[in-house]
Scaffold this motif. Structure first.
Motif, PDB file in Angstrom:
ATOM      1  N   ALA A  42      71.809  14.854  16.756  1.00 26.09           N
ATOM      2  CA  ALA A  42      72.673  14.067  15.996  1.00 26.09           C
ATOM      3  C   ALA A  42      72.711  15.353  14.675  1.00 26.09           C
ATOM      4  O   ALA A  42      73.815  15.653  14.092  1.00 26.09           O
ATOM      5  N   ASP A  43      70.938  16.079  14.418  1.00 25.37           N
ATOM      6  CA  ASP A  43      71.350  16.687  13.309  1.00 25.37           C
ATOM      7  C   ASP A  43      71.486  18.570  13.518  1.00 25.37           C
ATOM      8  O   ASP A  43      71.187  19.528  12.861  1.00 25.37           O
ATOM      9  N   GLY A  44      71.892  19.029  15.070  1.00 27.44           N
ATOM     10  CA  GLY A  44      72.051  19.646  14.846  1.00 27.44           C
ATOM     11  C   GLY A  44      70.676  20.422  16.195  1.00 27.44           C
ATOM     12  O   GLY A  44      71.061  21.437  16.699  1.00 27.44           O
ATOM     13  N   THR A  45      69.412  20.502  16.303  1.00 31.30           N
ATOM     14  CA  THR A  45      68.835  20.406  16.664  1.00 31.30           C
ATOM     15  C   THR A  45      68.587  20.586  18.572  1.00 31.30           C
ATOM     16  O   THR A  45      68.923  19.511  18.774  1.00 31.30           O
ATOM     17  N   PHE A  46      67.474  20.932  19.629  1.00 29.42           N
ATOM     18  CA  PHE A  46      67.465  20.405  19.789  1.00 29.42           C
ATOM     19  C   PHE A  46      65.461  19.428  20.388  1.00 29.42           C
ATOM     20  O   PHE A  46      65.443  19.996  19.663  1.00 29.42           O
ATOM     21  N   LEU A  47      65.832  18.496  21.175  1.00 27.91           N
ATOM     22  CA  LEU A  47      64.180  17.574  21.325  1.00 27.91           C
ATOM     23  C   LEU A  47      64.162  18.644  22.577  1.00 27.91           C
ATOM     24  O   LEU A  47      65.212  18.444  23.550  1.00 27.91           O
ATOM     25  N   SER A  48      63.254  19.267  22.501  1.00 29.04           N
ATOM     26  CA  SER A  48      62.323  19.780  23.843  1.00 29.04           C
ATOM     27  C   SER A  48      62.354  19.018  25.185  1.00 29.04           C
ATOM     28  O   SER A  48      62.039  17.638  25.408  1.00 29.04           O
ATOM     29  N   ALA A  49      62.508  19.361  26.123  1.00 31.92           N
ATOM     30  CA  ALA A  49      61.684  19.406  28.026  1.00 31.92           C
ATOM     31  C   ALA A  49      60.930  18.456  27.838  1.00 31.92           C
ATOM     32  O   ALA A  49      60.270  18.978  27.140  1.00 31.92           O
ATOM     33  N   GLY A  50      60.569  16.528  28.276  1.00 31.28           N
ATOM     34  CA  GLY A  50      59.557  16.366  28.428  1.00 31.28           C
ATOM     35  C   GLY A  50      59.963  15.371  28.673  1.00 31.28           C
ATOM     36  O   GLY A  50      61.314  14.402  28.543  1.00 31.28           O
ATOM     37  N   PRO A  51      59.110  13.923  28.627  1.00 33.70           N
ATOM     38  CA  PRO A  51      58.933  12.406  29.424  1.00 33.70           C
ATOM     39  C   PRO A  51      59.218  12.088  27.606  1.00 33.70           C
ATOM     40  O   PRO A  51      58.600  12.064  26.888  1.00 33.70           O
TER      41      PRO A  51
END
Length: 444
Positions: free
Chosen positions: A352-361
């Motif tokens: 929601a803050d425009g960032t991305f959560l890196s791939a992973g479990p």
């Protein structure tokens, strides 16, 4: 100049793009093999090993500075990095220069093309360290001068020699100008971005301070007003009601402070391994008093055990806030869906803050309502502190921002989607294997 940022930039520039790095190294290796097969020159066999050795030294130095995790990197480290890159540049450039000077036109064309490639590469880099820029111009200038000096005796007239010298000087001059302009533009862009960030930070601080002042002023007004009424009221029952009103206002003020501390990541965090199914059950129990009979609650547990490493009290507080928001969004009734599920680890997650959560479990803990949704024009603002769509006195506007701060602190993030059929708020947290501290075994 911030040499720590520059070291990181140099590392990303040289080794951050694995595909480009593979093409570059494979091109040198394959090119040296083909050149040896074509020309039979032993010097060609030295080119690739020398280039790779120079790159290895450069790579190891940059990694050592990054892995040291120093808050400040000295200017000398930037100079050393510049010198090592110039060694890499020379280790590549001497072979194209040698090829240009050959009688074989095919080798001349190959060498000229490689020189052109390195010139474009250097301009694209937009290096910021003045020493490195000067070194690049010097290396290119010496290379071009050496090529011209080698070829001049083969020209038949002085006019041809003069033309070669003048065109070479023009090439060096325009290259020097290009790298200097690139450097200036990058430094200007970075300074503009820094100032813009500072302005945004000050605006955020002003908004936060204004919100705190407004919210606490309301609470203090209620408390002081209650104490003033106590002087006028003698009836014990009425005095008890007034004191309870003052206590409620004080509790709300304390809650505001707690939300602020979570948002600012100043709240003490005691992470433990928790079972998501257990967390969902407790969140439902905590909100029984606010869920009316017009609202149907659906609990969607994962068929497999899901574990997260979180501060239990903070996560439950965040879930409670989200569920209360969902209830408020359905004044005429609806469905509230509380669930937890595993998320694919193959793609990044938009937050929601425009960032991305890196791939992973990850585990997605969601709170979904079937209300009227949030207008799209308000979506960018819902995570701002003290922004609320609720009526005056019904909310501080710290709920979502506090949940966002909590999720960040625990290594995750917050996702929000909304439409005319309802709103979904998802807390993403890293998934953990193992057994929760409250009992129960499972495999993740």
């Amino acid at each position: 100049m911030d040499y720590k940022d520059e070291i990181n930039r140099l590392y990303d520039l040289e080794y951050g793009d694995s595909a480009e790095l593979f093409v570059r190294f494979a091109g040198v290796l394959l090119g040296s093999a083909l050149l040896y097969l074509y020309s039979g020159r032993i010097a060609v066999l030295i080119w690739a090993p020398g280039f790779f050795a120079a790159h290895l030294g450069y790579f190891l130095f940059l990694r050592s500075r990054i892995s040291a995790r120093q808050k400040v990197i000295a200017r000398r480290d930037g100079i050393v990095a510049s010198c090592l890159f110039l060694v890499v540049l020379v280790s590549f450039l001497w072979m194209p220069a040698l090829l240009v000077c050959q009688d074989d036109k095919a080798l001349t064309v190959v060498g000229a093309a490689l020189v052109g490639c390195i010139l474009v590469f250097l301009v694209r880099r937009s290096d910021g360290v003045r020493f490195m820029v000067a070194g690049e111009v010097a290396v290119v200038g010496i290379t071009v001068a050496t090529i011209v000096a080698t070829l001049l005796p083969e020209f038949e007239s002085n006019l041809a020699r003069a033309g070669a010298v003048m065109s070479s000087l023009a090439l060096i001059g325009y290259f020097a100008r290009a790298v200097q302009v690139g450097r200036r533009q990058r430094l200007t862009a970075e300074e503009t971005a820094r100032r813009s960030s500072q302005v945004q930070k000050m605006a955020a601080v002003g908004q936060l301070a204004g919100g705190v002042a407004h919210d606490f002023n309301n609470k203090l007004t209620a408390i002081l007003g209650s104490f003033d009424l106590l002087r006028e009221v003698d009836d014990p029952a009425e005095r008890e009601v007034i004191l309870e009103s003052a206590r409620s206002a004080a509790v709300e003020a304390a809650r505001t402070v707690k939300h602020l501390m979570v948002y600012a990541r100043k709240e003490t965090v005691n992470p433990e391994l928790q079972d998501c199914a257990d967390l969902l059950d407790e969140a439902v129990l905590r909100t029984r008093g606010v869920i009316t009979g017009m609202i149907k609650v659906e609990l969607r547990r994962s068929p497999e055990p899901l574990y997260v490493n979180v501060d239990r009290s903070q996560l439950l507080m965040g879930l409670t806030n989200l569920m209360v928001n969902a209830v408020d969004a359905m004044p005429e009734g609806g469905t509230l869906i509380l669930g937890a599920e595993a998320v694919s680890d193959e793609t990044r997650i938009a937050l929601a803050d425009g960032t991305f959560l890196s791939a992973g479990p990850h585990v997605a803990i969601s709170v979904v309502d079937t209300g009227s949704g949030i207008p799209q024009k308000l979506m960018p603002h819902v995570i701002e502190p003290f922004f609320t769509t609720k009526p005056v006195g019904k909310g501080t506007g710290l709920g979502l921002s506090a949940v966002l701060g909590m999720a960040r602190e625990m290594g995750g993030g917050l996702g929000i989607t909304s439409s005319a059929t309802g709103t979904s708020v998802v807390i993403y947290l890293p998934r953990q294997p193992g057994t929760s501290a409250r009992g129960g075994a499972g495999a993740a």
